[in-house]
Motif scaffolding. Sequence first.
Motif, PDB file in Angstrom:
ATOM      1  N   ASN A  64       0.825  -1.200   0.000  1.00 55.01           N
ATOM      2  CA  ASN A  64       0.000   0.000   0.000  1.00 55.01           C
ATOM      3  C   ASN A  64       0.862   1.254   0.000  1.00 55.01           C
ATOM      4  O   ASN A  64       1.881   1.321   0.683  1.00 55.01           O
ATOM      5  N   LEU A  65       0.421   2.224  -0.781  1.00 52.00           N
ATOM      6  CA  LEU A  65       1.054   3.542  -0.837  1.00 52.00           C
ATOM      7  C   LEU A  65       0.063   4.526  -0.238  1.00 52.00           C
ATOM      8  O   LEU A  65      -1.086   4.593  -0.673  1.00 52.00           O
ATOM      9  N   GLN A  66       0.499   5.254   0.780  1.00 49.72           N
ATOM     10  CA  GLN A  66      -0.349   6.259   1.414  1.00 49.72           C
ATOM     11  C   GLN A  66       0.243   7.627   1.126  1.00 49.72           C
ATOM     12  O   GLN A  66       1.430   7.852   1.344  1.00 49.72           O
ATOM     13  N   ILE A  67      -0.601   8.526   0.643  1.00 50.05           N
ATOM     14  CA  ILE A  67      -0.179   9.894   0.338  1.00 50.05           C
ATOM     15  C   ILE A  67      -0.992  10.847   1.205  1.00 50.05           C
ATOM     16  O   ILE A  67      -2.224  10.776   1.228  1.00 50.05           O
ATOM     17  N   ASN A  68      -0.299  11.724   1.931  1.00 50.92           N
ATOM     18  CA  ASN A  68      -0.943  12.735   2.775  1.00 50.92           C
ATOM     19  C   ASN A  68      -0.613  14.110   2.210  1.00 50.92           C
ATOM     20  O   ASN A  68       0.539  14.533   2.226  1.00 50.92           O
ATOM     21  N   THR A  69      -1.634  14.797   1.719  1.00 51.44           N
ATOM     22  CA  THR A  69      -1.451  16.128   1.153  1.00 51.44           C
ATOM     23  C   THR A  69      -1.419  17.156   2.268  1.00 51.44           C
ATOM     24  O   THR A  69      -2.318  17.199   3.109  1.00 51.44           O
ATOM     25  N   VAL A 118      -2.478  25.611   2.607  1.00 53.79           N
ATOM     26  CA  VAL A 118      -2.182  24.598   3.615  1.00 53.79           C
ATOM     27  C   VAL A 118      -3.475  23.870   3.974  1.00 53.79           C
ATOM     28  O   VAL A 118      -4.508  24.497   4.206  1.00 53.79           O
ATOM     29  N   THR A 119      -3.412  22.542   3.987  1.00 50.53           N
ATOM     30  CA  THR A 119      -4.600  21.738   4.284  1.00 50.53           C
ATOM     31  C   THR A 119      -4.750  21.520   5.786  1.00 50.53           C
ATOM     32  O   THR A 119      -3.813  21.732   6.548  1.00 50.53           O
ATOM     33  N   GLU A 120      -5.924  21.085   6.174  1.00 52.01           N
ATOM     34  CA  GLU A 120      -6.205  20.807   7.579  1.00 52.01           C
ATOM     35  C   GLU A 120      -5.674  19.416   7.924  1.00 52.01           C
ATOM     36  O   GLU A 120      -6.068  18.429   7.296  1.00 52.01           O
ATOM     37  N   PRO A 121      -4.764  19.294   8.902  1.00 54.47           N
ATOM     38  CA  PRO A 121      -4.238  17.971   9.267  1.00 54.47           C
ATOM     39  C   PRO A 121      -5.360  17.020   9.672  1.00 54.47           C
ATOM     40  O   PRO A 121      -6.287  17.403  10.370  1.00 54.47           O
TER      41      PRO A 121
END
Length: 170
Positions: A113-118, A125-128
Amino acid sequence: MTKANILRRSCWVAVLATVFLSACAVKAPAPEPAAQTAAAKPVHPACQPAAQGEQLAGNWLSKHRQKGVVGELRTLFTLQADGSMAYTEQVKRPNKPSQGLNESGCWVRKGNNLQINTQESNGVVTEPGDPIYENHYNIVSLTARNLVLRDQGGKVYRLTRMSPGYRLPF
């Protein structure tokens, strides 16, 4: 009118003018301390470096057509050995400028599995922890030149390894 009346009237005018002017005065807001300003911005965790010799690290390009979309979709995954990533998706239409999405953040491989967190999307800036910015892909196959991923919705990406520093053309 006597001098006493004029003096009384002048005093009342002065008092009323003072009250009126003080009511109109606007107090400037106090500047925010630097600590409060920094706390207002979302803070993302640092990226974790990939395992030594990780085959996923590199630039991976997919070109495909999608039903309902005029033009070619180009998707570039840039997965750095330090755990950072850039994701660029671009629609290339004939005789029109390209439109796209540019994201950056972190990636991690967990088995197949590949997990990408933007962490940043189109400069914002995105909301964690927001699940819309967490994408999971199943690694269907991986060779030195080719990568096949399947997202959670079943969409398959057939990607080709590109040279280091490759960028999508405008």
